[in-house]
Design an enzyme around this catalytic site. Structure first.
Site, PDB file in Angstrom:
ATOM      1  CB  VAL A  54      -0.975   0.025   1.197  1.00 51.26           C
ATOM      2  CG1 VAL A  54      -2.019  -1.068   1.056  1.00 51.26           C
ATOM      3  CG2 VAL A  54      -0.247  -0.093   2.516  1.00 51.26           C
ATOM      4  CB  SER A  55       0.513   4.464  -1.661  1.00 55.67           C
ATOM      5  OG  SER A  55       0.412   3.801  -2.894  1.00 55.67           O
ATOM      6  CB  THR A  56      -0.171   6.225   2.920  1.00 57.66           C
ATOM      7  OG1 THR A  56      -1.507   5.746   2.978  1.00 57.66           O
ATOM      8  CG2 THR A  56      -0.002   7.151   1.730  1.00 57.66           C
ATOM      9  CD  GLN A  58      -3.234   3.643   0.817  1.00 54.12           C
ATOM     10  OE1 GLN A  58      -2.088   3.306   0.540  1.00 54.12           O
ATOM     11  NE2 GLN A  58      -4.096   4.079  -0.087  1.00 54.12           N
TER      12      GLN A  58
END
Length: 96
Positions: A10-12, A15
């Site tokens: 996931v990007s962050t 998340q």
């Protein structure tokens, strides 16, 4: 037949990885063979991916939820999959 090795990203950090991890488990990846990162795909350093790639051996299968979870760019993705093929490692994207 080798192991099914999963990779999820996931990007962050806020998340959740659970959707991807559940899909990887449903596709035969044991929890101890699932590697994760919580970082942007554009970052060149992804410790989970590095460990995942180091774990893979001939006849294993790398499984990801979607292609965009694996590659930083189209060229990075192509190079990565070509290197897997050269090492006799299979590849599966669940959603693509």
């Amino acid at each position: 037949m080798g192991l099914k090795i999963g990779y999820a990203r996931v990007s962050t950090s806020d998340q959740d990885l659970n959707l991807q991890i559940d899909a990887l488990k449903s596709n035969g990846c044991a929890p101890e063979h699932i590697f994760t990162d919580k970082t942007s795909g554009a970052k060149s350093t992804r410790p989970g991916l590095d460990k995942c790639l180091d774990t893979l051996s001939s006849r294993d299968i790398l499984i990801v939820w979607r292609l965009d979870r694996l590659g930083r760019s189209m060229s990075h993705l192509i190079n990565l999959i070509e290197s897997l093929v050269e090492k006799d490692i299979g590849f599966k994207s669940i959603q693509d």
